[in-house]
Every structure is written in structure tokens, then in C-alpha cells.
Enzyme design. Structure first.
Site, PDB file in Angstrom:
ATOM      1  N   ASP A 131      -2.702   1.621   4.078  1.00 37.50           N
ATOM      2  CA  ASP A 131      -2.350   3.038   3.980  1.00 37.50           C
ATOM      3  C   ASP A 131      -3.528   3.912   4.408  1.00 37.50           C
ATOM      4  O   ASP A 131      -3.345   4.926   5.092  1.00 37.50           O
ATOM      5  CB  ASP A 131      -1.883   3.395   2.568  1.00 37.50           C
ATOM      6  CG  ASP A 131      -2.742   2.759   1.482  1.00 37.50           C
ATOM      7  OD1 ASP A 131      -2.384   2.893   0.306  1.00 37.50           O
ATOM      8  OD2 ASP A 131      -3.774   2.122   1.797  1.00 37.50           O
ATOM      9  N   ARG A 189       1.808   7.121   4.236  1.00 34.51           N
ATOM     10  CA  ARG A 189       1.272   6.023   3.436  1.00 34.51           C
ATOM     11  C   ARG A 189       2.367   5.058   3.015  1.00 34.51           C
ATOM     12  O   ARG A 189       2.093   3.915   2.652  1.00 34.51           O
ATOM     13  CB  ARG A 189       0.603   6.544   2.159  1.00 34.51           C
ATOM     14  CG  ARG A 189      -0.581   7.438   2.392  1.00 34.51           C
ATOM     15  CD  ARG A 189      -1.212   7.832   1.059  1.00 34.51           C
ATOM     16  NE  ARG A 189      -2.000   6.760   0.518  1.00 34.51           N
ATOM     17  CZ  ARG A 189      -3.274   6.552   0.811  1.00 34.51           C
ATOM     18  NH1 ARG A 189      -3.886   7.344   1.654  1.00 34.51           N
ATOM     19  NH2 ARG A 189      -3.928   5.554   0.279  1.00 34.51           N
ATOM     20  N   MET A 215       0.854  -1.206   0.000  1.00 33.37           N
ATOM     21  CA  MET A 215       0.000   0.000   0.000  1.00 33.37           C
ATOM     22  C   MET A 215       0.873   1.233   0.000  1.00 33.37           C
ATOM     23  O   MET A 215       2.029   1.152   0.387  1.00 33.37           O
ATOM     24  CB  MET A 215      -0.885  -0.018   1.234  1.00 33.37           C
ATOM     25  CG  MET A 215      -1.945  -1.029   1.095  1.00 33.37           C
ATOM     26  SD  MET A 215      -3.002  -0.700  -0.304  1.00 33.37           S
ATOM     27  CE  MET A 215      -3.472  -2.332  -0.742  1.00 33.37           C
ATOM     28  N   CYS A 216       0.340   2.326  -0.457  1.00 36.41           N
ATOM     29  CA  CYS A 216       1.284   3.359  -0.850  1.00 36.41           C
ATOM     30  C   CYS A 216       0.665   4.737  -1.030  1.00 36.41           C
ATOM     31  O   CYS A 216      -0.535   4.926  -0.952  1.00 36.41           O
ATOM     32  CB  CYS A 216       1.854   2.971  -2.208  1.00 36.41           C
ATOM     33  SG  CYS A 216       2.261   1.252  -2.316  1.00 36.41           S
ATOM     34  N   GLY A 217       1.558   5.665  -1.357  1.00 35.60           N
ATOM     35  CA  GLY A 217       1.128   6.983  -1.791  1.00 35.60           C
ATOM     36  C   GLY A 217       1.717   7.241  -3.168  1.00 35.60           C
ATOM     37  O   GLY A 217       2.850   6.847  -3.432  1.00 35.60           O
TER      38      GLY A 217
END
Lengths: 299, 440, 226
Positions: free
Chosen positions: B207, A32, A1-3
Site C-alpha cells: 500500500d 491503498r 495491505m490497506c487503508g
């Protein structure tokens, strides 16, 4: 998961500030993605040289020697400019020829990107540290795409960081989680000869686009095909030589925000990454719709 | 049941149970829904044994020499962590799936021994909050009965990503259990079959969970520990991600974990057993440097005895949680109700139709006539007795291994009796020094 | 009106101050430079007024009770999620899951809302001047959703007893959601909700959507909807 973040400067006068404008966007997405960060910068295409950004973990690695070996192999001059644990190798007839020559050198060198203006820098660590390591703050260029990573099902590693380079000057960042990438990876590796460096689902998405493009699809067609063939949750931001594209899956649970002024177009996983851009107060702000290809740039 | 003639041979694959299920499906046209946890045999803690005292390790005297069992949950960020006297908590079970008296009994029993209970998919009842000194409030995909006043009254908040019986499935409550009170709490019409979401409505992924946890902390003044609960699937990655998204406590529920109602195929065929899950979760916490140093691990799914408790802790859990066992302690599947079980087509020790709401013991039912049979005070006391026995058993084993605190149990105190258990728990196969996949 | 500048104040300090207001307080606050930050003005309990001058991030006014919160800009994911009572007004657009699982109160969106507006709503009223994105009112249990613009595909998927009114176009309706007759009572309801929202609109131009109630008890013939 990320930005994920992307910035395209429509106004040429801002191009000298690309890195300065982009860095705070990426840093804002650190929550994130605390594991690793990556930046794809598009610059220097006026020079027209084929360039490959490569990575080796050893800071004392002999880049000049490698450049010499590549020059011999290609019969053309190749230069090497080191930046921390990466190096810009430039020369040769085309980016893919240069990339293949680098792959052929076994010395533990990994290819981060290939193209005429694209340069990808990525590494483990906090976004602010990664940006500093590669001197992004001072970079000039036309556009950039970046990513902060929270690894889900694969290792935290330099290679596992995004962006993933697909074809010439093409790269992809991904926020989400695919569910059918393993079978796709096997098929692309075995039957389409695409080399994979990680177990990462995002690398499979990037490879899928490369394959589609190599079969003659344009970017929009390749992304439309991805909607059918890729399963899972995703917001993709794709960097191209002339701009960038954004695609969300049909269910669209992963976030995406866009903003545009006369001077720039930007996207991010969260609005706060855009909050510092000049003119944001009067920018048009909207969310890309699911299963719809958006593209900006010169072509 | 009369025994079949000796020459008749039952198929291993198409045994009587499999045949019955095919015929039932053909008749009814719907999947089998039931309660309870996985009934088939999978590698579990029984396949591990402790290495007690020997020439090189010395035991502690029972009673006189302390073996402490207290545990602090939520020491990382919360201003008010939970302090439990025993390392066993009561897992989340909803009012709706359980009767109000059953929830009251669970609270009373937990209080008697100084541990916590947990709400379930339906919100917090006044009985529960009134009778439980330490109450964990679940945030589930459905958000039935979710209420900020309850959030503020809770002692901890548990974000439920999934549970062991059905990782990837949402809550299920059939019409016969949706009484007026249940319907009101859940804002549903009475008597319908509740459909539940399997994903949270306002976040997907670690996130965005990070941002949700931030909101939960802001809503409660950063006071309360935040747990993140997952069914055991990709447990190593899930634990890393739970910690990265801000969890104070990670709760891992193995595939043997019970439920009040879900599809049988979900119960038996999704999720990994508790045995490998504990080890994977502990590995992830150790890698991040937070194991026993900041983030706690609670493990559930098939905990039955003090030996199970001690082994789970030895493999890395800070505490365990019980659901099915707690209901059995209250009186589920009691042999003295044999006649009643027969009337509804089952038998004591086999009863699993918790979804039907006709529980003779008055526990997994909303029928007031049946519920009356459960005396919450007596049942609460039975639960307290059982929890004490679990604790004493675990202490006995820990003392035999020379531990003055139950948390000093470690994987090196264990050996395995089967190759699978050795591989899953990463402890040597007894007598060989061999850990499959790791060498010697 | 007290001003709190988030350029020099943490989210925690903002919320602590707003949450500490006495139960009958009518204090008014303006919050400057929200800059897309998350969980702003969440967990309020007193009938105070809070105006955020700019764009906010996720979960603004989350679990609101009694307060009036106005966002002079856009709102991120989950604005007014699980609101119990009070009024939340977004002058710009709202991101996904606006008003998610809300139990009461009124959420007004003067721009448009994106996907899953009113998801799992449990009694909240939501009035949107613009349009709503796909799967809005997914599993909506109770309350009213009024959309003056259009609604994208999947409206009211798996609907329970919430009622939806749409003036513009609808895409493909969600499972078990059907168009129903607009009665005089419905027109009155729409008029009242528009008035409470401070918006204009002709109630007669709205269509009503509700649950067909075919999924309330499992029937094998409906397996295509599951």
C-alpha cells in the site's frame, strides 16, 4: 495491505451527518485498498435491540423466512431488514444469543457483526461502490470505523474484508501483516472455541481481543497483551460501543495519523483522508506513538 | 585427493562437507558467508521437456521461417517502454561486488545483442551508463549512491523488495572490497564490513509502495517503466500485490539466484525454486488479466541454457535475467586459472568465495592487480556470444514447437519427467496425462 | 509569486511545471490546497522557491536539488527523502523517515519529527526544533542531526559516521551509539546549523552522540547487537 479510517463525533449535532462525513474518508483510501471495503457503523443503540448484520451472496435470499426461524428458535420476535446482500436481524435477548442462533442456521449465511449499536457492512469492490451499495452516505450515528483492503496472503472475499467483529459491539480493522497468526488461530479455535470464517491474519487479531475480553480484561489491557502476543506489523483501529481505540506495533512502520477538534476525533492511514473534515485547518494533528494504546469515547 | 578405502562409508547427513562446516563454525565463530547461488539440487527446468513437432503440430524451418525474440517491457504506464531484441537481460549486480571492468564488460556484451543491464546495490557508475544502451536502475533498501540525476538517466527503475538468494536479507559487502572508490560511492568508511538494511527506509508494504512508485514516476515524468523485484517466496500473492501497487514489470528471482555475498544458510534454505515460482507468478498475472497484456514478467535464478530460457517463457515469463551465467561467460571459474584457484584453496568449477574479493579472473574483486586480467572488450564479446547462443537455442526449440514468436510457447508445450516438476510446473507427467494435485 | 491551486491542478501538472524551470531560475511559487497529497514538489532541480500552504502527504520535496521548499503545515512520510542539496523547511510536524537517505542540503523541522528521522542519512543536515521519534538516525552514515527537543529510544542504532546533537532527553540509545565529548568544534557546528536553520538555542546545552565503531567489522562477541 490497506487503508483504515475512523471517525468519532463528539458533537451530537453532527450525528445526522456521520455517513456524509465518513464516506469521502474511505473513498480517499481506495488506492491503498482496491479489492474490498468495509464499514462499521455505530447507531440506533437508543432502541437497545440486539442486532446481527448477516450476509448472503444471493440477493433473493429469504431473509424473512430466516427471521421467522430465528424467532421460533429464540422464542422472541426477530425482524429482518435487507440492505443489498446484507440484512439487519434484530431481536432476542442478547446479541451473542442471536448470533449463535444465526450460526446454527446452516443456510450459507455469514455473520458480519453482533451488538446493540454496531452494524458492519463489507463487500468486494471499490470503496465508492461498496459505500453506495449499503447506503452509507445517508447514515446517522455516533461513530464509524472503516477499511479498504488490498489482500496480502488470503483471498479477496466478502468474509475476508474488514472490519472483523469480535465481541458485542467490538470490531477491528488492520493495516499491516502479522507473522505468527496461524499458530494463534489454531489454538484459539481448538481450545477457546472461537469460530473462524477466513484465513485472514486480521481475523485472528480480532479473535485474540475477544478472547482476552472474555477472560475479564478491559480493552486497554487486552491491547497491551496483544503487543506481547501478536508478532508482525500493524496499525489497529478498534471500534467499541462508546468510541474507538488505536494501537501501533512497537516498530511502527505502518502509517497512522490522528486529528481532533472540539467536534470530532478522526484517524486514518494517510492525512489526505482527513483533509475534507470540517475544521481540519485548525485541528490538532498528530501521529500515535508505537506500542501505546489510544482510546476515545464516552467511556 | 586420494580416494578413501572402499570399505569406508560416508554418512549422507554428516558428509565431509557437513563435517567441514561444523568444524569451521567451531573454529571461527561466524556463519559461513559466500557468493554464488544455491548449490544443492532442487527441481528445475531440466525436469521438463518440450513436445516438439509431430503428426498434429508442424515445425518451422530454421533461418528462413521467422521465430521472433523481441520483447517490450513496461507497456502499461511508461511513456518510453524498453524494447529488447532478445528475451534475456542482465540481472542487477553491484559495482563493489563486481569490478568496474566487469560492469563495463556486461554493458558491452548486452549492447552487442540489444538487451539491458541493471545496476546493483551501490548505484550507477559512469562506465556502466556509458557502455550500456539500456540500463535499469535499482532502488534498494540501502539507497547507496541513489541519485536523481542517475534516476533520470536510467531507462527503467527496479524497486528491489528482495532477491532469490536471500529474500529478507539486505546487501552485504565485506571490508576487503570496500576500496576508496566503492566507499565514496556508498558514503561508507573504507575497509569496514558494510551492514545493510533489509527493508526500505521510507515505505513498508504494497500500500505504501504504491505511493513510492507514484513518487518515482513523478520524479521521472512518467517516462520510465517501473519494475518490482521479489525473491521467490509467496510468489502468487507477491505478484498480485506488485501489480496492484503499480508495477509495470514484475521480476521474480528463484532461490537458485546468485549473490556476491550472503550467509550460506540463507542461500540454501530460503525461497522456493524458480520452477514453481514462474508458474505462480504467471497464474497471478493471468488472474488479473494482464499476462502478456500489460504487465510483463521477468524470471531469474539458475538460467543456464537456451532450454532454460525457452521453458521459463513457456511457463509464462516474458523474459529471463541472468547473473551467475553472465559472470561465467565473462570468465568466472575458468579452467585455465586452475593453479590460481588451487592457491586460494579451491578449484575451477567450484569457486564460490566471491565475497573474499580475491577472484583470479578479476570479476568479483576490487583488487586492481586481479582486475587487470579482465579485458572488458574481449569479455563483453564473450558475453555477447553466450547471449546469442541462448537465443538461438531458444529459437530452435520454439521453432520445433511451431512457434513464430518465442512468446507463443505455452505450458501445453511441456511435459515433466518427475512428479515434483509436474506438480510445480502444473504440466503432465510424461506418458501419464497426470498433473499431481490437479488430476487428469 | 505564481500561485498554483491543487484544487484545480493535478499533481503531475504541478510537478511538470516546477520541474521545467530553467537551471538558473529563481522563480517563486505558492501551492494552495495541498490537501495531504503525495510527491508534491519532488524532483526539483532549479534554485526556485516553493511554498505549500497546508499539510502535505508522503515524499514532499523528494530528491530535492537546489530548491527551497517550505511546507506551511505538516509533512507526511519521507519529506525531503534522498535530498541532494537545497533547503526544505516544515513549519509543522514531520511524519516518519523525514530526510531519509538524504545526501546533502538542509532539512528544518520546526515542529517534531516522528520515528526514523534521518534514517540512513548520507550527508544531509537535519535540524529539528521539537523532538524526534524512535530509531532516529538509524544506520545514519554521514551528515548531522540536531535535535532541540528530546530523542526517543533507539537513537543512532547501527550508526556509521553521522553525528547527532541532542539538547533534551534521550531514551535508550541504539546499538553502537554512544555519548561523546562535546568539543569547541562541536559547539561551533551546532551554532552554525541552528543559525542556518533560523532557530535559536544554546550550543552548550547540546550533547553529542556518535558511533562507537564496534560493529564496523564483525566480531562474534557482538552477536547480541546483530
Amino acid at each position: 495491505m490497506c487503508g483504515i479510517v475512523g471517525l468519532y463525533l463528539k458533537n451530537p449535532e453532527l450525528r445526522g451527518e456521520l455517513g456524509a462525513l465518513f464516506s469521502p474518508m474511505l473513498i480517499e483510501m481506495s488506492g491503498r485498498g482496491p479489492d474490498s471495503a468495509g464499514i462499521a457503523v455505530y447507531r440506533g443503540e437508543e432502541e437497545g435491540a440486539a442486532k446481527v448484520v448477516a450476509y448472503h451472496p444471493d440477493l433473493d435470499f429469504g431473509w424473512q423466512a430466516l427471521a421467522g426461524e430465528l424467532a421460533d428458535a429464540l422464542g422472541a420476535p426477530v425482524s429482518a431488514t435487507q440492505v443489498a446482500n446484507h440484512a439487519i436481524l434484530a431481536g432476542g435477548a442478547s446479541p451473542m444469543v442471536l448470533r449463535d442462533a444465526v450460526f446454527a442456521q446452516s443456510a450459507g449465511v455469514r455473520v458480519m457483526s453482533a451488538g446493540r449499536s454496531l452494524e458492519i457492512y463489507k463487500d468486494i469492490g471499490l470503496p465508492k461502490d461498496v459505500l453506495q451499495r449499503f447506503l452509507v452516505q445517508g447514515m446517522a450515528g455516533s461513530h464509524a470505523v472503516g477499511h479498504t483492503r488490498m489482500a496480502t496472503e488470503s483471498a479477496v472475499s466478502t468474509e475476508g474484508a474488514h472490519p472483523f467483529n469480535t465481541g458485542d459491539d467490538l470490531c477491528l480493522v488492520h493495516n499491516g501483516s502479522l507473522s505468527n497468526h496461524n499458530g494463534l488461530r489454531e489454538w484459539l479455535a481448538t481450545h477457546k472455541g472461537i469460530p473462524f470464517q477466513t484465513d485472514n491474519d486480521s481475523e485472528v487479531a480480532a479473535a485474540y481481543l475477544t478472547w482476552r475480553l472474555s477472560e475479564g480484561a478491559n480493552l486497554a489491557e487486552a491491547l497491551e497483551a496483544a503487543l506481547v502476543d501478536l508478532d508482525g506489523f500493524y496499525t489497529f483501529a478498534i471500534g467499541t460501543k462508546d468510541g474507538f481505540a488505536v494501537l501501533r506495533d512497537p516498530i511502527a512502520c505502518k502509517p497512522a495519523v490522528m486529528a481532533e477538534t472540539d467536534d470530532w476525533v478522526a484517524m486514518a492511514s494517510e492525512f489526505r483522508a482527513l483533509a475534507g473534515l470540517p475544521g481540519i485547518e485548525t485541528a490538532t494533528v498528530w501521529e500515535p506513538r508505537p506500542a501505546t494504546v489510544y482510546a476515545w469515547g464516552r467511556a | 585427493m586420494t580416494k578413501p578405502a572402499p570399505h569406508l562409508r560416508e554418512s549422507h547427513l554428516f558428509d565431509r562437507a557437513a563435517i567441514h562446516e561444523i568444524q569451521r563454525a567451531a573454529n571461527e565463530g561466524i556463519y559461513r558467508i559466500r557468493g554464488f547461488g544455491a548449490k544443492r539440487a532442487v527441481p528445475h527446468f531440466d525436469d521438463l521437456v518440450f513436445l516438439g513437432a509431430s503428426m498434429s503440430r508442424y515445425p518451422l524451418e530454421g533461418y528462413r521461417e521467422r521465430c521472433d525474440t523481441d520483447v517490450v517491457l513496461g507497456s502499461r504506464f511508461a511513456k518510453k517502454p524498453l524494447h529488447l531484441q532478445i528475451p534475456i537481460t542482465i540481472a542487477g549486480m553491484s559495482f563493489g561486488s563486481l569490478s568496474a571492468r566487469a560492469k563495463e564488460a556486461l554493458g558491452r556484451g548486452a549492447n552487442e545483442v540489444g538487451t539491458s543491464t541493471t545496476t546493483g546495490d551501490g548505484g550507477m557508475t559512469d562506465e556502466e551508463r556509458g557502455h550500456s544502451n539500456q540500463l535499469v536502475y535499482q532502488l534498494l533498501p540501502s539507497r547507496y549512491g541513489m541519485n536523481p540525476d542517475h534516476l533520470r538517466k536510467a531507462d527503467a527503475i527496479e524497486v528491489v523488495v528482495g532477491q532469490g538468494a536471500k529474500p529478507g536479507g539486505g546487501g552485504m559487502l565485506l571490508g576487503q572490497k570496500i576500496t576508496k572508490r566503492v566507499a565514496e560511492m556508498r558514503t561508507l568508511p573504507e575497509d569496514i564490513d558494510q551492514r545493510s538494511a533489509c527493508r526500505h527506509p521510507d515505505w513498508t508494504g504494497p500500500d505504501d509502495l504504491e505511493i513510492k512508485i507514484e513518487e518515482l514516476r513523478e520524479l521521472t515524468g512518467w517516462e520510465k517503466p517501473i519494475y518490482v523485484k521479489v525473491g521467490a517466496t509467496r510468489t502468487y500473492y507477491d505478484t498480485l500485490l506488485a501489480v496492484k501497487s503499480g508495477a509495470d514489470v514484475v521480476v521474480v528471482d528463484g532461490m537458485q539466484g546468485g549473490t556476491a555475498a550472503t550467509q550460506e544458510c540463507f542461500i540454501e534454505h530460503v525461497g522456493i525454486p524458480t520452477l514453481p515460482a514462474v508458474r505462480l507468478a504467471a497464474d497471478a498475472l493471468k488472474e488479473l488479466g494482464v499476462h502478456r497484456r500489460g504487465v510483463q514478467l521477468i524470471v531469474s535464478g539458475g538460467i543456464r541454457t537456451g532450454a532454460d530460457v525457452a521453458k521459463a517463457i513457456a511457463l509464462g515469463a516474458d523474459a529471463v535475467s541472468i547473473g551467475t551465467a553472465a559472470l561465467i561467460a565473462l570468465g568466472d571459474n575458468r579452467p585455465d586459472l586452475e593453479d590460481e584457484y588451487e592457491k586460494i584453496g579451491t578449484a575451477a568449477g567450484f569457486y564460490e568465495d566471491w565475497q573474499a574479493g580475491n577472484d583470479p579472473a578479476g570479476i568479483t574483486t576490487q583488487n586492481p592487480e586481479l582486475e587487470k586480467r579482465l579485458d572488458p572488450v574481449k569479455a563483453g564479446h564473450r558475453l555477447a556470444n553466450y547471449l546469442r547462443v541462448l537465443t538461438l537455442e531458444a529459437q530452435t526449440l520454439a521453432r520445433a514447437c511451431g512457434k513464430s514468436h518465442i512468446h507463443h510457447l505455452e505450458p501445453e508445450d511441456l511435459q515433466a519427467l518427475t512428479i515434483e516438476a509436474a506438480a510445480m510446473a502444473r504440466v503432465p507427467l510424461a506418458g501419464t496425462g497426470w498433473i499431481p494435485g490437479q488430476g487428469f | 509569486m505564481d500561485a498554483i491551486d491543487l484544487a484545480t491542478t493535478t499533481t503531475r501538472d504541478l510537478n511538470a511545471r516546477l520541474q521545467a524551470e530553467a537551471p538558473r531560475s529563481n522563480a517563486a511559487y505558492e501551492v494552495l490546497h495541498p490537501g495531504g497529497r503525495h510527491a508534491l514538489a519532488c524532483g526539483l532541480t532549479a534554485p526556485i522557491a516553493v511554498t505549500l500552504r497546508g499539510h502535505v502527504g508522503y515524499y514532499c520535496a523528494g530528491m530535492n536539488q537546489n530548491a527551497t521548499v517550505t511546507v506551511e503545515g505538516n509533512a507526511g512520510v519521507g519529506v525531503a527523502e534522498n535530498m541532494m542539496s537545497g533547503l526544505v523547511r516544515v513549519k509543522g510536524d514531520a511524519s516518519q523517515s523525514a530526510g531519509a537517505t538524504g545526501h546533502g542540503g538542509l532539512l528544518v523541522i520546526e515542529g517534531s519529527a516522528s520515528a526514523r528521522c534521518g534514517i540512513s542519512m548520507k550527508g544531509i543536515d537535519i535540524v529539528v526544533k521539537g523532538s524526534v521519534g524512535h530509531n532516529s538516525a538509524f544506520m545514519a552514515q554521514a551528515g548531522r542531526l540536531v535535535v532541540c527537543g528530546d530523542a526517543e529510544d533507539g537513537l543512532g542504532d547501527s550508526l556509521y559516521e553521522a553525528v547527532i546533537y541532542v539538547a533534551g532527553k534521550t531514551g535508550k540509545l541504539g546499538a553502537d551509539c554512544e555519548e561523546q565529548e562535546m568539543t569547541e568544534d562541536d559547539r561551533k557546528t551546532v551554532a552554525e546549523l541552528l543559525a542556518r536553520a533560523g532557530l535559536t538555542g544554546d550550543p552548550a546545552s547540546f550533547r553529542r552522540f556518535g558511533s562507537a565503531r564496534q560493529l564496523y567489522n564483525f566480531k562474534i562477541d557482538n552477536v547480541g547487537s546483530y
